[in-house]
Design an enzyme around this catalytic site. Structure first.
Site, mmCIF file in Angstrom:
data_model
loop_
_atom_site.group_PDB
_atom_site.id
_atom_site.type_symbol
_atom_site.label_atom_id
_atom_site.label_comp_id
_atom_site.label_asym_id
_atom_site.label_seq_id
_atom_site.Cartn_x
_atom_site.Cartn_y
_atom_site.Cartn_z
ATOM 1 N N PRO A 1 -16.350 5.039 -10.664
ATOM 2 C CA PRO A 1 -17.394 5.597 -11.177
ATOM 3 C C PRO A 1 -18.357 4.860 -11.786
ATOM 4 C CG PRO A 1 -15.717 6.307 -12.664
ATOM 5 C CD PRO A 1 -14.936 5.519 -11.471
ATOM 6 N N PRO B 1 -16.828 -1.688 1.539
ATOM 7 C CA PRO B 1 -18.011 -2.052 2.081
ATOM 8 C C PRO B 1 -19.003 -0.952 1.857
ATOM 9 C CG PRO B 1 -16.412 -0.923 3.596
ATOM 10 C CD PRO B 1 -15.765 -1.287 2.142
ATOM 11 N N LEU B 2 -18.721 0.194 0.764
ATOM 12 C CA LEU B 2 -19.884 0.963 0.893
ATOM 13 C C LEU B 2 -19.927 1.358 -0.763
ATOM 14 C CD1 LEU B 2 -18.937 3.638 3.677
ATOM 15 C CD2 LEU B 2 -20.780 2.170 3.675
ATOM 16 N N GLY B 3 -19.310 0.276 -1.292
ATOM 17 C CA GLY B 3 -19.186 0.241 -2.784
ATOM 18 C C GLY B 3 -18.125 0.793 -3.141
ATOM 19 N N TYR C 1 0.751 -1.156 0.017
ATOM 20 C CA TYR C 1 -0.106 0.038 0.143
ATOM 21 C C TYR C 1 0.776 1.263 0.125
ATOM 22 C CZ TYR C 1 -4.229 -2.803 1.392
ATOM 23 O OH TYR C 1 -5.319 -3.695 1.256
#
Length: 320
Positions: free
Chosen positions: A239, A233-235, A76
């Site tokens: 885009p 977890p939130l998409g 990362y």
């Protein structure tokens, strides 16, 4: 009550509560809302780069809030400066209850391009690199990121490695005391079932109300009491992928409860499985506070059912 008991009780009250309550990861009691460090080092187009000082500050703020599960990886960021550097700068020497979970299976080349690193000797080298950069003798959890299926990198040539060979290397590292628990990432239900004898402690797969493809894997985690650590977890940030916070059922629930759509999305995960551990990351202190506050939110049966129904068509292949 003795003086020592009074002192212990006072110390316990002075500690911040664990956001979202607690669950167990590789034998450690951790907050169910953790923190993913990737966003502090991965500078995507259109996003302002985070300064090292700001990154260190938000990692410290997360831990000060009661978060004690950090998700990281040697790959990362860049070879010169990565997530492990930030964690070490922010928190070393580490608190006894801090759980550092890292990931292997990829690496950066000399130009900082991300490449698969699936061969057993590469997994060992990555574990050693994480140990050195974090300055620890043992990693609480090491997640093996498989790259034989989307999303992300896809293995080719000598990077197409069988799971048994990888697990054998990680088991040897665990036996040597360099790994506490072995996790899997981006795996199918069949792969998880095959790996169960190795003593898998967690699974990291893409999962959210708008991406339910991994439900069979989650069902297997439920059956074997394995921690579930969903990524995206939130998409997705991409885009073309749907966002949880944009869904009418989520926005309706948020308006009724006086909270944000993001908080409703987090609460859905916490209600979906008692051993779900979230590792949403952010570079924004306000967003960190928003995520932490979601740990207090409880959704009723009707709201949960409405959000569960989002999957009917939203996550179809044509939507991606």
């Amino acid at each position: 009550m003795s003086a020592n008991e009074i002192a212990d009780a006072t110390a316990e009250r002075s500690q911040p509560s664990h956001p979202g309550g607690t669950a167990t990861l590789a034998g450690h009691r951790v907050a169910r809302i953790g923190f993913g460090v990737m966003q502090l080092t991965e500078h995507r187009p259109g996003r302002t780069a985070v300064t090292p000082e700001a990154a260190v500050a938000i990692v410290r703020a997360a831990v000060d809030s009661g978060i004690n599960h950090l998700d990281t990886a040697e790959f990362y960021g860049t070879r010169a400066a990565n997530a492990n550097d930030l964690i070490r700068a922010a928190l070393h020497p580490y608190a006894d209850d801090l759980v550092l979970a890292t990931k292997v299976g990829a690496e950066r080349d000399a130009a900082n391009a991300l490449l698969p690193a699936q061969r057993p000797e590469q997994l060992r080298a990555s574990v050693e690199a994480n140990l050195a950069r974090l300055d620890v003798e043992r990693l609480a959890v090491v997640n093996l990121r498989r790259v034989d299926a989307a999303p992300g990198l896809i293995a080719e040539g000598d990077q197409r490695v069988d799971l048994d060979s990888q697990l054998a290397e990680l088991l040897a590292l665990r036996e040597a005391g360099k790994i506490g628990g072995i996790g899997l990432s981006n795996v199918s239900a069949d792969q998880l079932r095959h790996a169960l004898p190795a003593g898998i402690v967690c699974v990291q797969n893409s999962h959210s109300p708008v991406d339910r493809a991994s439900e069979p894997v989650l069902d297997l985690c439920r059956a074997h009491d394995i921690a579930w650590v969903p990524f995206c977890p939130l998409g997705s940030a991409f885009p073309q992928w749907p966002k949880v916070a944009d869904q009418p059922a989520v926005r309706t629930a948020a308006a009724a409860l006086g909270v944000t759509p993001v908080q409703v999305g987090i609460a859905w995960h916490l209600a979906h499985y008692a051993n779900t551990l979230l590792i949403a990351g952010t570079a924004d202190p306000a967003h960190l506070a928003e995520n932490i506050a979601a740990g207090e939110l409880r959704l009723d049966v009707e709201t949960l059912a409405a959000i569960d129904a989002i999957d009917n068509g939203i996550a179809a292949p044509s939507a991606f």
